[in-house]
Design an enzyme around this catalytic site. Sequence first.
Site, short mmCIF file in Angstrom:
data_model
loop_
_atom_site.label_atom_id
_atom_site.label_comp_id
_atom_site.label_asym_id
_atom_site.label_seq_id
_atom_site.Cartn_x
_atom_site.Cartn_y
_atom_site.Cartn_z
N GLU A 136 -3.40 -7.09 13.18
CA GLU A 136 -2.93 -6.99 11.81
C GLU A 136 -1.43 -6.72 11.75
OE1 GLU A 136 -4.18 -4.53 7.75
OE2 GLU A 136 -4.83 -3.82 9.72
N ASP A 169 0.77 -1.23 0.00
CA ASP A 169 0.00 0.00 0.00
C ASP A 169 0.82 1.30 0.00
OD1 ASP A 169 -1.78 -2.04 0.20
OD2 ASP A 169 -2.99 -1.17 1.77
#
Length: 807
Positions: free
Chosen positions: A767, A570
């Site tokens: 995460e 990302d």
Amino acid sequence: MARFALLLQVAALATGIAADAGQSPAAEDIDHANNESLLWGPYKPNLYFGVRPRSPNGLWTGLMWSRADSYSDPQHGFRYTCEQRDDIHGYGWDEYDARTGGVQTIHDEKNLIDITTSFVKIPGGEHGGSWAARIKGTLRDGAPADLKTMLFYFIAQEGVGEVAPEGKGGKFGFDDDVTFKGNSKSLGDFTLVVTKGEGKHPTSQHHISETRKGDKTLVHSSAYSEDVMWQGQPIVFSQLQESVSYIQKNYAADGLPPAWQVYRVEHRPGEGNVHVVEKTFQGPFEFDVIFSSASAGKAMTSDDVTEQLKLSSKSFSDRFSRIFDFKAPFTAAKYHAFGKSMFSNLLGGVGYFHGHQLIDRSYATEYDEDSERFWEEAAEARSRGAQKLEGPYELYTSVPSRPFFPRGFLWDEGFHLVPIADWDINVALDIVRSWYKTMDDDGWIPREQILGPEARSRVPEEFQVQYPHYANPPTLFLIIEGFMKRLRESKADGGDGQAGGNLYTAYLDNPEVGEKYVKEMYPLLRRQYDWFRKTQRGDIKSYDREAYSTKEAYRWKGRTETHVLPSGLDDYPRPQPPHPGELHVDLMSWVGLMAKSLINIADALGMKEDVAELERNLNAIERNLDDLHWSEKEGCYCDATVDDFEEHQLVCHKGYVSLSPFFLGLIKHDSPKMGRILDLIGDEDHIFSPHGIRSLSKQDPLYETGENYWRSPVWMPMNYLILTELHNVASHKGPFQEKARDLYSRLRKNLVDTVYKSWEETGFAWEQYHPETGAGQRTQHFTGWTSLVVKIMAMEDLSESRGKDEL
């Protein structure tokens, strides 16, 4: 071997009875038995507990509950879909096996109750066999003894089929079990029983008690269109609102009945495709939901459920200890409980999805990725809304996070399947095949699979559309290559003597069937590889770059000024401003991995011409990595762009991108570059932290800036790949063996300690992890690739206490 006989052996697995070894069954028999064994499961992972078959049309169910002591309780504590909340201290599967079932615990602090959902399957017949769920509530410390809990069991029939309750019960509800009869093409005839259960029911002195008794089970039957029926909570709320409105209309504020008597669906059993079953308890409780397939023969009872749950739990514990043999220093009981939870939540997060997805194929004509300001043209093209619904598709997949990402992610999946393949290679291969069934004729697979309105409801609109020029790291190659290696070993050993009897390893125990699977998959893998080489090719010739090969250079398509979403990393820093002459070292490395995997697979299949071609391609990639991406000054690999004079220029942001040739196994173990890379990995001033390898160097100007998503945190999948390659280097004699061994041992301990400590404190896997404090952050209940910690605990111990002669 007859299918019936094989299914008997499947049933034996569920009960712990040894299967007879026999002649090898045909592939279609194994596939049939596999599908029957896996037909049912908690395949709606977006719900705290939702059961459905792997079929687009069939019966599915879901559990809802709330405290009901005050009128405000359901407004703040109603549970159905998994959510990221502070008032639940962890939830998930304590034990789970896709073939037998498991036990899930939900620590509901807000409602002062722990809910346990036990699930068990008994294979048999031609429609996936039978299953049962045991719903149990236990009061938490500090809860009042007369705590009121209302529960709703939601039953829906998709597509053609029928399901309806038998009888009407009493005037105000059922006094005993509630039995539903149903049938559909995929499930045949069946019964679904919601038992009366055990536990006290509330009473009150209010005169409405004559019609609203707490010991009655209510059933509300209705009909909804399929584009609405997935909205279980709004449906139940609308039914409760009818009751609330009635009370408000007929009773003054000072004469209202207790909350538990207000929040009640109207008892209206009958025909329909949606049925809501409501129960109300005071204090602890327990009841069963039992689905019995007519083709399975004898219907299950609660006593059967009790027995099967015991067998399933013992089978899971025995198998877990055997499959994941944790090595020092992670052999204590607490790590086994931790490992069981992490793995069970990974496997228990496998879902079945079906429906249409949004795809925009206009990119080929709407804008040019090679134009000077391509990212602006791309943004303009996306804003035109040229996407269309395509499908329907089906997908069997493990989700990264049940509350936040309850859908399929392509590159996540390869990491998910690493531990799953150890436990049940057939489930892993089933998931891989499911993904490749969504591939188009060109070789593109959508990197996110958002199938149907229910899945889209959890995704911001700007992320729903998929674009056929967006790639994603091809991690599924890791699974097929690993299977091919195990298959060759199994073939050399002559199998393990369990031919046809063990569905966990049926493709390994029957090598000819395993080879058939690989032969079917190889053309799809090759098509995907060719798609990467065609659509993601970088430009060498236009900028007069010096390289061994004029073909092997790559660039992620679909980047913006701030993100390269297709890379999976990302917001990781890339050359600025974006330029059509960029070359991305991580993408080159992934294509190298594909070539390397295909070589091993093609060699096993005896495809000599393919092997020769792929070896040439891999050699060109390895040479071009050095020619186009190696920085002698920085001692690592870097992305490339062109400067103002359109000459080749390296842009170095030390971190995961610069390590990609290393952790994907493209550097020779005795190469001087290996030494430089190991120096970087171990440098605490750059990327080595007490909690794992940072995504970006502390010395980088962009460290911890912007979103800080991939700009400092520790991520488990990349650390797992780094750790695996460190082990490879440490396991072979060479100039860097001892250094790799030291890094491996320290990193392995850091990673496990970090994830375990956070799990113990918060009740969740996360995460990512903070590189300085080790705190879990971003998405909670991220039991997707963070569950790789189970594999890490089972990896070899190479600590200093071992003698060097053991290496």
